[in-house]
Design a protein around this motif. Sequence first.
Motif, PDB file in Angstrom:
ATOM      1  N   LEU A 292      -8.819 -16.367 -15.485  1.00  0.00           N
ATOM      2  CA  LEU A 292      -9.999 -16.671 -14.684  1.00  0.00           C
ATOM      3  C   LEU A 292      -9.734 -17.884 -13.802  1.00  0.00           C
ATOM      4  N   SER A 293     -10.535 -18.019 -12.771  1.00  0.00           N
ATOM      5  CA  SER A 293     -10.420 -19.181 -11.895  1.00  0.00           C
ATOM      6  C   SER A 293     -10.690 -20.450 -12.692  1.00  0.00           C
ATOM      7  N   GLN A 294      -9.893 -21.455 -12.482  1.00  0.00           N
ATOM      8  CA  GLN A 294     -10.015 -22.715 -13.215  1.00  0.00           C
ATOM      9  C   GLN A 294     -11.135 -23.557 -12.619  1.00  0.00           C
ATOM     10  N   ASP A 295     -12.340 -23.224 -13.017  1.00  0.00           N
ATOM     11  CA  ASP A 295     -13.499 -23.925 -12.473  1.00  0.00           C
ATOM     12  C   ASP A 295     -14.463 -24.250 -13.613  1.00  0.00           C
ATOM     13  N   PRO A 296     -14.510 -25.494 -14.059  1.00  0.00           N
ATOM     14  CA  PRO A 296     -15.404 -25.847 -15.164  1.00  0.00           C
ATOM     15  C   PRO A 296     -16.874 -25.884 -14.773  1.00  0.00           C
ATOM     16  N   ASP A 297     -17.166 -25.798 -13.477  1.00  0.00           N
ATOM     17  CA  ASP A 297     -18.544 -25.940 -13.017  1.00  0.00           C
ATOM     18  C   ASP A 297     -19.246 -24.610 -12.771  1.00  0.00           C
ATOM     19  N   VAL A 298     -18.674 -23.509 -13.278  1.00  0.00           N
ATOM     20  CA  VAL A 298     -19.371 -22.223 -13.237  1.00  0.00           C
ATOM     21  C   VAL A 298     -19.725 -21.825 -14.663  1.00  0.00           C
ATOM     22  N   MET A 299     -20.781 -21.061 -14.813  1.00  0.00           N
ATOM     23  CA  MET A 299     -21.207 -20.645 -16.145  1.00  0.00           C
ATOM     24  C   MET A 299     -20.274 -19.547 -16.657  1.00  0.00           C
ATOM     25  N   LEU A 300     -19.827 -19.710 -17.898  1.00  0.00           N
ATOM     26  CA  LEU A 300     -18.874 -18.778 -18.502  1.00  0.00           C
ATOM     27  C   LEU A 300     -19.544 -18.061 -19.678  1.00  0.00           C
ATOM     28  N   PHE A 301     -19.656 -16.734 -19.557  1.00  0.00           N
ATOM     29  CA  PHE A 301     -20.220 -15.906 -20.617  1.00  0.00           C
ATOM     30  C   PHE A 301     -19.091 -15.305 -21.449  1.00  0.00           C
ATOM     31  N   GLY A 302     -19.325 -15.161 -22.741  1.00  0.00           N
ATOM     32  CA  GLY A 302     -18.333 -14.577 -23.628  1.00  0.00           C
ATOM     33  C   GLY A 302     -18.872 -13.379 -24.368  1.00  0.00           C
ATOM     34  N   VAL A 303     -17.957 -12.472 -24.738  1.00  0.00           N
ATOM     35  CA  VAL A 303     -18.270 -11.329 -25.604  1.00  0.00           C
ATOM     36  C   VAL A 303     -17.151 -11.221 -26.629  1.00  0.00           C
ATOM     37  N   VAL A 304     -17.525 -11.171 -27.909  1.00  0.00           N
ATOM     38  CA  VAL A 304     -16.574 -10.862 -28.986  1.00  0.00           C
ATOM     39  C   VAL A 304     -17.207  -9.732 -29.776  1.00  0.00           C
ATOM     40  N   SER A 305     -16.676  -8.521 -29.636  1.00  0.00           N
ATOM     41  CA  SER A 305     -17.428  -7.382 -30.157  1.00  0.00           C
ATOM     42  C   SER A 305     -16.570  -6.137 -30.294  1.00  0.00           C
ATOM     43  N   ARG A 306     -16.969  -5.290 -31.234  1.00  0.00           N
ATOM     44  CA  ARG A 306     -16.500  -3.909 -31.212  1.00  0.00           C
ATOM     45  C   ARG A 306     -17.112  -3.241 -29.990  1.00  0.00           C
ATOM     46  N   LEU A 307     -16.335  -2.451 -29.296  1.00  0.00           N
ATOM     47  CA  LEU A 307     -16.833  -1.773 -28.099  1.00  0.00           C
ATOM     48  C   LEU A 307     -17.428  -0.429 -28.510  1.00  0.00           C
ATOM     49  N   SER A 308     -18.753  -0.369 -28.526  1.00  0.00           N
ATOM     50  CA  SER A 308     -19.430   0.858 -28.926  1.00  0.00           C
ATOM     51  C   SER A 308     -20.818   0.877 -28.298  1.00  0.00           C
ATOM     52  N   GLU A 309     -21.428   2.045 -28.332  1.00  0.00           N
ATOM     53  CA  GLU A 309     -22.781   2.179 -27.791  1.00  0.00           C
ATOM     54  C   GLU A 309     -23.748   1.292 -28.560  1.00  0.00           C
ATOM     55  N   GLN A 310     -23.535   1.193 -29.895  1.00  0.00           N
ATOM     56  CA  GLN A 310     -24.421   0.352 -30.701  1.00  0.00           C
ATOM     57  C   GLN A 310     -24.503  -1.063 -30.150  1.00  0.00           C
ATOM     58  N   LYS A 311     -23.383  -1.584 -29.694  1.00  0.00           N
ATOM     59  CA  LYS A 311     -23.311  -2.985 -29.292  1.00  0.00           C
ATOM     60  C   LYS A 311     -23.922  -3.253 -27.917  1.00  0.00           C
ATOM     61  N   GLY A 312     -24.354  -2.196 -27.218  1.00  0.00           N
ATOM     62  CA  GLY A 312     -25.071  -2.383 -25.955  1.00  0.00           C
ATOM     63  C   GLY A 312     -24.238  -2.938 -24.822  1.00  0.00           C
ATOM     64  N   LEU A 313     -22.921  -2.793 -24.900  1.00  0.00           N
ATOM     65  CA  LEU A 313     -22.077  -3.410 -23.870  1.00  0.00           C
ATOM     66  C   LEU A 313     -22.115  -2.669 -22.539  1.00  0.00           C
ATOM     67  N   ASP A 314     -22.654  -1.453 -22.550  1.00  0.00           N
ATOM     68  CA  ASP A 314     -22.879  -0.774 -21.276  1.00  0.00           C
ATOM     69  C   ASP A 314     -23.891  -1.545 -20.429  1.00  0.00           C
ATOM     70  N   LEU A 315     -24.797  -2.293 -21.089  1.00  0.00           N
ATOM     71  CA  LEU A 315     -25.747  -3.127 -20.343  1.00  0.00           C
ATOM     72  C   LEU A 315     -25.024  -4.253 -19.610  1.00  0.00           C
ATOM     73  N   VAL A 316     -23.991  -4.795 -20.227  1.00  0.00           N
ATOM     74  CA  VAL A 316     -23.209  -5.845 -19.561  1.00  0.00           C
ATOM     75  C   VAL A 316     -22.575  -5.291 -18.293  1.00  0.00           C
ATOM     76  N   LEU A 317     -22.030  -4.080 -18.394  1.00  0.00           N
ATOM     77  CA  LEU A 317     -21.423  -3.460 -17.214  1.00  0.00           C
ATOM     78  C   LEU A 317     -22.469  -3.132 -16.161  1.00  0.00           C
ATOM     79  N   ALA A 318     -23.605  -2.596 -16.588  1.00  0.00           N
ATOM     80  CA  ALA A 318     -24.650  -2.233 -15.628  1.00  0.00           C
ATOM     81  C   ALA A 318     -25.232  -3.458 -14.939  1.00  0.00           C
ATOM     82  N   GLY A 319     -25.274  -4.592 -15.655  1.00  0.00           N
ATOM     83  CA  GLY A 319     -25.840  -5.808 -15.084  1.00  0.00           C
ATOM     84  C   GLY A 319     -24.797  -6.798 -14.602  1.00  0.00           C
ATOM     85  N   LEU A 320     -23.552  -6.320 -14.383  1.00  0.00           N
ATOM     86  CA  LEU A 320     -22.448  -7.243 -14.100  1.00  0.00           C
ATOM     87  C   LEU A 320     -22.635  -8.018 -12.799  1.00  0.00           C
ATOM     88  N   SER A 321     -23.131  -7.359 -11.759  1.00  0.00           N
ATOM     89  CA  SER A 321     -23.292  -8.069 -10.486  1.00  0.00           C
ATOM     90  C   SER A 321     -24.295  -9.203 -10.618  1.00  0.00           C
TER      91      SER A 321
END
Length: 482
Positions: free
Chosen positions: A289-318
């Motif tokens: 990632l760009s070395q910029d400490p002044d931007v907000m950094l979101f993290g995900v640590v997860s099993r990739l599955s429908e249960q985990k709702g990570l499709d919402l992260v992709l749908a809301g990525l912009s």
Amino acid sequence: MRPLNILSVTSEIFPIIKTGGLADVAGALPSALAAEGVRVITLVPGYPAVLKALEAMEVVHRYLSFFGGAATLLSGRAGDLDLFVIDVPHLFDRPGSPYLAPDGRDWPDNARRFAALARAAADIGQGVAPGFAPDVVHAHDWQAGLVPIYLSLTEGPRPATVMTIHNIAFQGVFPPHLLFELGLPASTFTIDGVEYYGQIGFLKAGLQHADRITTVSPTYAKEIQTPAGGMGLDGLLRVRSTVVSGILNGIDDKVWDSSADTNLAQSYTRDDLDVRITNKRALQKHLGLSQDPDVMLFGVVSRLSEQKGLDLVLAGLSRLLAGGAQLTLLGSGDRILEDRFRSAGLAHPGQVGCFFGYDEGLAHLIQGGSDALLVPSRFEPCGLTQLCAMRYGCVPIVSRVGGLADTVIDANEMAVSAGVATGFQFGPVALSPFTDAIDRAKALWRERDAWRRLQGNGMRADVSWRRPAKQYARLYGSCLST
């Protein structure tokens, strides 16, 4: 009074073998219970990793014929863990996942494999291990689901049984023709036994016959008694509701300790949160990632599955990346989700960084370097990553379900004013509420003093096993008083 003796039965245990939160619970609870005067010995399958880790090994019992071959019950230690190991080479001497073959499909003999685990547990409960007589056998998830019914079929005194549901979505359902092969008489194939919609249900059998049923959060205990959350077992759980309870998981606060974590580029406490920026830079560099400490950094640590709702992260990525924000992801699972996150990384170079697989050190660095952790699960029995996040000053953004609802205090206006908020909740689990929560988090992140208070609140919260251990000790005692 002598200590209570508990036999814990699990298919995985941290730090020896882990695919999910079950291993963390099974690995951390014994030492927490020791402080309550409870002695725990854990029975696990003899996977290669387990046999390699076993110290001071002793033979407890030999089986000449055990689900298709010879087997040996062993005892020993692995680090701080007291273990029984059921060594059945024809069932467990295999590489890779405890549950999946190299092609990613379930091992075709999983019914026999985990019936063997349960049968060995029942035998220990009946005294096959000299010097150890469990007061309670605590069975975890479907893999240990046959323990209560095996014990119910024995004659004479037997230990009490507790069945814990870590995720009701995984139930262990197998064809009925295996009944006799699993050592179960025809009389058990009824609605009051193992029969489950014409199949053999391992978890169903455990829930039917256990003296007590627990799950890993109070809210999830209610959700699984509804048609929406019970996944076909809600009726049984409602009938047995008087013995169902929810006990929140904890985390091992020695493993998850930001002041002494060698996985971090810089250790820290809540009194010197400014130095977390060193971990943020290290995380950005590690995942390209760009070395910029002044931007907000979101993290995900997860099993990739429908249960985990990570499709919402992709749908809301912009919306998430607007204003230069960044996303880091560590996970594996659904190939389609992996491919979509991989494509997102290519489409947003310097803003989206992903690692597919599992890396314990990177999981710690994401918690220690991200500003916020995303947990948008559609259902979540308890969740552990949000507890780790709070412990590390990484503010969780979670859906209002299960244990997420029980552990995170939403940063609404009143909670922020009262100084008690620890993160952000959203509901229902849909795109608009999720992105609204992202926007709320971004707005508060820009108010650095308010954000710092949010971090401090999370770091002060007791997310250890101390309180859950007291609850389990009381539960075990109640089993013996009835």
